[in-house]
Design a protein around this motif. Structure first.
Motif, short mmCIF file in Angstrom:
data_model
loop_
_atom_site.label_atom_id
_atom_site.label_comp_id
_atom_site.label_asym_id
_atom_site.label_seq_id
_atom_site.Cartn_x
_atom_site.Cartn_y
_atom_site.Cartn_z
N GLN A 1 0.83 -1.20 0.00
CA GLN A 1 0.00 0.00 0.00
C GLN A 1 0.87 1.25 0.00
O GLN A 1 1.83 1.34 0.74
CB GLN A 1 -0.89 0.02 1.24
CG GLN A 1 -2.02 -0.97 1.15
CD GLN A 1 -2.94 -0.86 2.35
OE1 GLN A 1 -2.67 -0.13 3.28
NE2 GLN A 1 -4.01 -1.58 2.33
N SER A 2 0.47 2.21 -0.79
CA SER A 2 1.18 3.48 -0.78
C SER A 2 0.65 4.32 0.37
O SER A 2 -0.41 4.03 0.94
CB SER A 2 0.95 4.22 -2.09
OG SER A 2 -0.40 4.64 -2.14
N VAL A 3 1.37 5.37 0.70
CA VAL A 3 0.94 6.28 1.77
C VAL A 3 -0.47 6.78 1.46
O VAL A 3 -1.34 6.79 2.33
CB VAL A 3 1.92 7.47 1.90
CG1 VAL A 3 1.34 8.53 2.83
CG2 VAL A 3 3.26 6.99 2.41
N GLU A 4 -0.70 7.15 0.23
CA GLU A 4 -2.00 7.68 -0.16
C GLU A 4 -3.11 6.64 0.02
O GLU A 4 -4.19 6.93 0.52
CB GLU A 4 -1.94 8.19 -1.60
CG GLU A 4 -3.15 8.99 -2.03
CD GLU A 4 -3.54 10.10 -1.05
OE1 GLU A 4 -4.75 10.36 -0.94
OE2 GLU A 4 -2.66 10.69 -0.38
N GLU A 5 -2.80 5.40 -0.33
CA GLU A 5 -3.79 4.33 -0.18
C GLU A 5 -4.13 4.10 1.30
O GLU A 5 -5.29 3.92 1.66
CB GLU A 5 -3.28 3.03 -0.81
CG GLU A 5 -3.48 2.99 -2.31
CD GLU A 5 -2.66 1.89 -2.99
OE1 GLU A 5 -2.99 1.54 -4.13
OE2 GLU A 5 -1.68 1.40 -2.37
N ILE A 6 -3.10 4.13 2.13
CA ILE A 6 -3.34 3.93 3.56
C ILE A 6 -4.20 5.07 4.10
O ILE A 6 -5.16 4.86 4.83
CB ILE A 6 -2.01 3.85 4.35
CG1 ILE A 6 -1.26 2.57 3.97
CG2 ILE A 6 -2.26 3.88 5.85
CD1 ILE A 6 0.10 2.41 4.62
N ARG A 7 -3.87 6.29 3.65
CA ARG A 7 -4.59 7.47 4.12
C ARG A 7 -6.08 7.38 3.75
O ARG A 7 -6.95 7.66 4.55
CB ARG A 7 -3.97 8.74 3.53
CG ARG A 7 -4.32 10.02 4.30
CD ARG A 7 -3.46 11.17 3.81
NE ARG A 7 -3.80 11.53 2.45
CZ ARG A 7 -4.76 12.41 2.12
NH1 ARG A 7 -5.44 13.01 3.05
NH2 ARG A 7 -5.01 12.69 0.87
#
Ligand SMILES: *Cc1c(COP(=O)(O)O)cnc(C)c1O
Length: 495
Positions: free
Chosen positions: A3-9
Motif C-alpha cells: 500500500q502506498s501512503v495515499e492508499e493507507i490514508r
C-alpha cells in the motif's frame, strides 16, 4: 499488494469504522460471560498444528483487506481460551466484571499514559481517589500507592522502597561494598520474591525461605531463627514478606504474629495480598488480614478474585513521602516543576515506568457500578462456595483434601479413581495417584468442558493434586458445584 501512503490514508476512515464489527465478532465467538456448557472453553490444538491453521508469517509487501483481517481475528479468537466461560477455574483470575471491560475499552481507545495530569487529567484524579480509598480500607492513614503492571512488580516496588528506607544512599551509589541485604518469605509464598532478589541485586541466596505450618502459614518462630542466622552471618536483614492468600493453598499468614517479629528487629513488613487482598472489602472474611494496619506495604491484584480485566494491580504503602523520594528523577521534559497546575498529580514521578497503562479506571468503574460492599459480598459468596464445595466432596466417594480446611477460595484435593480405591496406600500407589490430576487435566482440555489447574507441593513432599479456584465471577450456585464434581468424575473414569 503493497500500500502506498495515499492508499493507507484513504483507507483509514473505513478501518476505524470496522471497529463496530469487532464487538459482533467477539459476541458471536462466545467470548463474553459464557454459561452455555455446549460452548467449549478452548479448542485445543498442538502448537505445530496450530501454526498451520493460522498464517502467522509477516509479509514484506502483502497487506490484507478488512475482510481478511476480520477472518484472521475470528481464527485467533476461535483457538484462544475463553477465560470468561463459567467453567474456567484454571487461574487465580476468571470471568471479568463487564464494567471492568467497559473501563478497559475506554482507556484503550483513549490511549493515554498515567504519568502526568496534563495527558491524563481525569485518570490522574481517579488513580489518586482509588489509592486513597484503598489505603483507608487497609488502615493506612496518609498512605500512598500506585497501579503497577502486575503483582510481581508491586512486590518489587515494596522491596525497592524498603531498601531505600534502610539505605537511601543506594539510589546514587548502588549496593557496592556493603553487607548483603536479606529478605525473608515463606516456602508457600510467590516466586516473584526470588525473581526480584535476582533482578534487584540482592541475590537469590539472600532471599531466605521460612517454614510454614500445616495450614501453609509462615511460622514466626522459624522467621525469627532465620533472622538471627542472617545476623550471625554478618548480613543485614531488612524485609519480611507475609502472604495474604498464598497461590496454591490460599493460606493467610498471621499478620499480627509476623508484625511482632518485624517490630522487634526493625524490619519492613510487606504483605503480598495479590491473591487474598480482596478479603479487605468483604465483611465476613476481612478478619483474615487483621494486623494489616501494622504493615508497611501491600500488593493487591483486583485482576484476580474481583474480576478486573488484566492487568490491575495496586501497590500501597503506609509511608507518606517515601515513594516520590525513592523513585523520582528530575526528568525535565516530562515532570517540569514550573507547570501551571498542581504537579503532585503527576503520579509518574513515583513510578519506575515511563508510559503506564491506565489500570485504575476499570477498577473504579466496577466500584461505581457495584459499590465496595457489593463487590465485597461477591468475595464472601466465592468463599462460601469454596466451603460448600469441600463439604460436597466429603459427601461423595473418592475425594481427599490436601489439608483439613481452606480459608479462602482455593480448594486443593485429590480424586481417587474407582480402580484405585480400597487398596494399600504404598509409595507406588501414591505415585500413581499423583499422575491422576495431570491425566484429568488433559481430558479437560481435550474436551473443552472444564479447566481447573493442578500442582504439587514439593516442600511437603506431596505430588500433583487438583487446585480449584473460586472467583467473584461467575456468580455460581450450589447446582454448579455438583455439576463441576460430576464432570471431574466423568472425565477421570473415562478411558
Ligand atoms: C499472582 C500472585 C502474584 C503475582 O501477581 P502477577 O500479577 O501475576 O504478577 C504474587 N503473589 C501472589 C500471592 C500471587 O498469587
Amino acid at each position: 499488494m503493497n500500500q502506498s501512503v495515499e492508499e493507507i490514508r484513504q483507507r483509514l476512515p473505513a478501518d476505524w469504522e470496522a471497529l463496530r464489527k469487532v464487538y459482533d465478532l467477539l459476541k458471536k465467538s462466545d467470548v463474553f460471560c459464557v454459561s452455555d456448557n455446549d460452548v467449549k472453553i478452548v479448542e485445543f490444538v498442538q502448537p505445530a498444528e496450530l501454526k498451520k491453521l493460522i498464517d502467522l508469517t509477516i509479509s514484506d509487501d502483502k497487506s490484507l483487506n478488512e475482510a481478511e483481517i476480520l477472518s484472521l481475528c475470528r481464527k485467533v479468537i476461535q483457538y484462544s481460551v475463553k477465560t470468561s466461560h463459567s467453567r474456567f477455574h484454571n487461574q487465580l483470575f476468571g470471568q471479568m466484571d463487564p464494567y471492568g471491560l467497559f473501563g478497559s475499552w475506554i482507556t484503550e481507545a483513549l490511549n493515554t499514559s498515567a504519568y502526568t495530569f496534563e495527558v491524563g487529567p481525569v485518570f490522574s484524579l481517579i488513580e489518586t481517589e482509588v489509592i486513597k480509598k484503598m489505603c483507608d480500607i487497609c488502615g493506612y492513614a496518609n498512605g500512598d500507592g500506585i497501579f503497577a503492571p502486575g503483582g510481581s512488580v508491586s512486590n518489587m516496588y515494596a522491596l525497592v522502597l524498603a531498601r531505600y528506607k534502610v539505605c537511601p544512599d543506594i539510589k546514587a551509589k548502588g549496593i557496592f561494598g556493603m553487607k548483603p541485604l536479606v529478605l525473608f518469605t515463606s516456602e508457600e509464598s510467590h516466586y516473584s520474591f526470588k525473581k526480584a532478589a535476582h533482578w534487584l541485586g540482592f541475590g537469590t541466596d539472600n532471599c531466605v525461605t521460612v517454614k510454614t505450618n500445616s495450614q501453609g502459614q509462615m511460622m514466626a518462630k522459624d522467621l525469627e531463627a532465620k533472622i538471627l542466622q542472617a545476623q550471625e552471618q554478618d548480613k543485614t536483614p531488612f524485609f519480611v514478606n507475609s502472604t495474604a492468600g498464598t497461590t496454591v493453598l490460599g493460606a493467610f499468614d498471621d499478620l499480627n504474629e509476623i508484625a511482632d517479629v518485624c517490630q522487634r528487629y526493625g524490619l519492613w513488613l510487606h504483605v503480598d495480598g495479590c491473591h487474598g487482598g480482596s478479603v479487605l472489602i468483604s465483611k465476613e472474611n476481612r478478619h483474615l488480614m487483621n494486623g494489616l494496619e501494622r504493615s508497611n506495604s501491600l500488593a493487591w491484584n483486583p485482576h484476580k478474585a474481583l474480576g478486573a480485566p488484566l492487568q490491575c494491580s495496586m501497590f500501597l504503602t503506609q509511608e507518606t513521602e517515601l515513594m516520590s523520594k525513592c523513585n523520582s528523577t528530575e526528568v525535565k521534559y516530562l515532570f517540569q516543576q514550573d507547570k501551571f497546575y498542581d504537579v503532585s498529580y503527576d503520579t509518574g514521578n513515583k513510578s519506575v515506568q515511563c508510559g503506564r497503562k491506565i489500570d485504575c479506571f476499570k477498577f473504579w468503574l466496577m466500584l461505581k457500578a457495584r459499590s465496595v460492599n457489593g463487590l465485597g459480598s461477591l468475595v464472601d459468596h466465592a468463599v462460601k462456595m469454596a466451603k460448600l464445595f469441600v463439604s460436597k466432596m466429603l459427601q461423595r466417594e473418592g475425594y481427599r483434601l490436601v489439608q483439613d480446611s481452606f480459608l479462602y477460595t482455593n480448594v486443593c484435593f485429590w480424586y481417587i479413581p474407582k480402580a484405585m480405591r480400597g487398596q494399600e496406600e504404598t509409595s507406588e500407589w501414591e505415585a500413581k495417584l499423583y499422575e491422576v490430576a495431570p491425566k484429568i487435566k488433559e481430558k479437560m482440555i481435550r474436551s473443552g468442558s472444564l479447566m481447573i489447574g493442578y500442582s504439587p507441593l514439593s516442600y511437603r513432599g506431596v505430588g500433583n493434586f487438583i487446585r480449584m479456584i473460586f472467583t467473584c465471577y461467575p456468580v455460581i450456585d450450589e447446582d454448579e458445584l455438583d455439576a463441576i464434581l460430576d464432570e471431574i468424575e466423568y472425565l477421570a473414569e473415562q478411558d
